[in-house]
Enzyme design. Structure first.
Site, short mmCIF file in Angstrom:
data_model
loop_
_atom_site.label_atom_id
_atom_site.label_comp_id
_atom_site.label_asym_id
_atom_site.label_seq_id
_atom_site.Cartn_x
_atom_site.Cartn_y
_atom_site.Cartn_z
N ARG A 1 0.83 -1.22 0.00
CA ARG A 1 0.00 0.00 0.00
C ARG A 1 0.86 1.27 0.00
NH1 ARG A 1 -3.09 2.01 4.91
NH2 ARG A 1 -4.46 3.65 4.11
N HIS B 1 0.40 4.02 -2.93
CA HIS B 1 -0.14 5.35 -2.64
C HIS B 1 0.85 6.46 -2.95
CE1 HIS B 1 -3.94 4.44 -0.10
NE2 HIS B 1 -3.69 3.45 -0.95
N HIS C 1 -5.49 -7.15 -3.42
CA HIS C 1 -6.26 -7.28 -2.19
C HIS C 1 -6.30 -8.73 -1.70
CE1 HIS C 1 -8.71 -3.29 -2.54
NE2 HIS C 1 -7.63 -3.17 -1.79
N TRP D 1 -9.72 -9.87 2.81
CA TRP D 1 -10.44 -10.24 1.59
C TRP D 1 -10.35 -11.74 1.34
CZ3 TRP D 1 -8.03 -5.58 2.21
CH2 TRP D 1 -8.72 -4.43 1.81
N ASP E 1 -14.77 -3.78 -5.03
CA ASP E 1 -14.47 -5.18 -5.32
C ASP E 1 -15.62 -5.81 -6.10
OD1 ASP E 1 -12.05 -5.11 -3.78
OD2 ASP E 1 -13.22 -5.39 -1.96
#
Length: 345
Positions: free
Chosen positions: A35, A39, A168, A200, A229
């Site tokens: 992440r 980002h 994910h 997930w 999703d």
């Protein structure tokens, strides 16, 4: 005008990567490092040419003003994890370290080998950070439209959106950070790492294609499905790729690796311009179709010239040349060359 940090040193990059691997083994921090890299790169705007205003992978996420953006909640913890490695290797830029940590986390979790290159230049001051609002939301009113708005702005397409969503398969959503997910489930209550959150997938530290399988089946209430999703199997264009990846892990791995590498380079300024490659060839493969507007045709003049020469030696569209014709020509040319040589002597 502000100055920029020097680009990374290849030897230090290799050593830093080994330290990242050790960090992953001890802290189980694969998801948050993925992440972090995403980002930093995901603020890129293809409509802005000027660096660093265009955003992208430039290390700006290390500054507090950007870490406080709502979409970056919790990433201060990722920076704290990675900072000792940055302190140890001054010859590695933040921009490179963030992207290296992200790619290495995928690989160490059993995922694709990402064709990475390095040499990204860092921004040097907080006033060079992008404005808030460039990263995707989890629950927009029109999820598919929102995904396209954000990722098309970066220059990514539907296939890349779906492939990247497959990351994910790693990680959890924590309601105290994002407002989404359960405080804990049977899959997360005991960690590894800090317990809690909703994942997930059941094996949320293993990179595979189970994300797509689980969203498609929706048999387990302890597994998270965000509106963005669900959109992967509701939108007709996205669904083509989501169905494919649910059935074919190798296809997913291939497309994911290409999309991740592309994302990691968005908006970056490289020094040297071609980047620094640690493991062979990096970057997207050249595909001629990407640079062509259509099929190239011979001009009519050239077609007529070829036809005339073909017919001059006895060939027609309905009457191909004898199979030994070209062999005879080669023999004649060889004999003439030999005679020329002998006469010259």
């Amino acid at each position: 005008m502000s100055t920029v940090a020097a680009a990374s040193d290849a030897a230090q990059l290799k050593s830093a990567r080994e330290d990242i691997k050790e960090l992953l083994k001890s802290k189980f921090c694969h998801p948050i490092l993925v992440r972090l890299g995403w980002h930093d790169a995901g603020t890129y705007n293809k409509s802005i040419e000027e660096w660093p205003k265009r955003g992208g992978a430039n290390g700006s996420l290390r500054f507090e003003i950007e870490l406080k953006h709502a979409a970056n909640a919790g990433l201060v913890d990722a920076l704290k994890l990675i900072q000792p490695i940055k302190d140890k290797y001054s010859g590695v830029t933040y921009a490179d370290l963030f992207q290296m940590a992200s790619a290495t986390a995928i690989e160490e979790a059993g995922g694709s080998k990402i064709p990475m290159k390095y040499g990204r230049v860092d921004v040097s001051a907080p006033d060079e950070c992008p404005e808030e609002g460039r990263l995707p939301d989890a629950g927009p009113p029109k999820p598919a439209d929102h995904l396209r708005e954000v990722f098309y702005r970066m220059g990514l397409n539907d296939k890349e959106i779906v492939a990247l969503s497959g990351a994910h398969t790693l990680g959890r959503s924590r309601p105290e950070r994002s407002g989404w997910g359960k405080p804990e489930t049977k899959y997360t209550k005991n960690g590894p790492g800090a317990p809690g959150g909703q994942s997930w997938t059941a094996e949320w530290l293993k990179f595979d294609n189970s994300y797509f399988k689980d969203i498609k089946e929706r048999k387990d209430g302890d597994l998270l499905v965000l509106p963005t999703d669900a959109a992967l199997f509701e939108d007709p264009s996205f669904k083509v790729y989501a169905e494919k990846y649910a059935e074919d892990k190798e296809a997913f791995f291939k497309d994911y690796a290409e999309a991740h590498a592309k994302l990691s380079n968005l908006g970056a300024k490289f020094d040297p311009p071609e980047g620094i490659v640690l493991d062979g060839v990096a970057g997207e493969k050249f595909v001629a179709a990407k640079y062509s507007s259509g099929k190239r045709e011979l001009s009519e003049t050239m077609k007529q010239k070829i036809r005339a020469e073909y017919e001059a030696v006895g060939g027609t569209p309905d009457k191909p040349l004898q199979s030994n014709y070209f062999l005879n020509i080669i023999i004649v040319i060889a004999v003439l060359a030999l005679l020329t040589s002998l006469l010259g002597n």
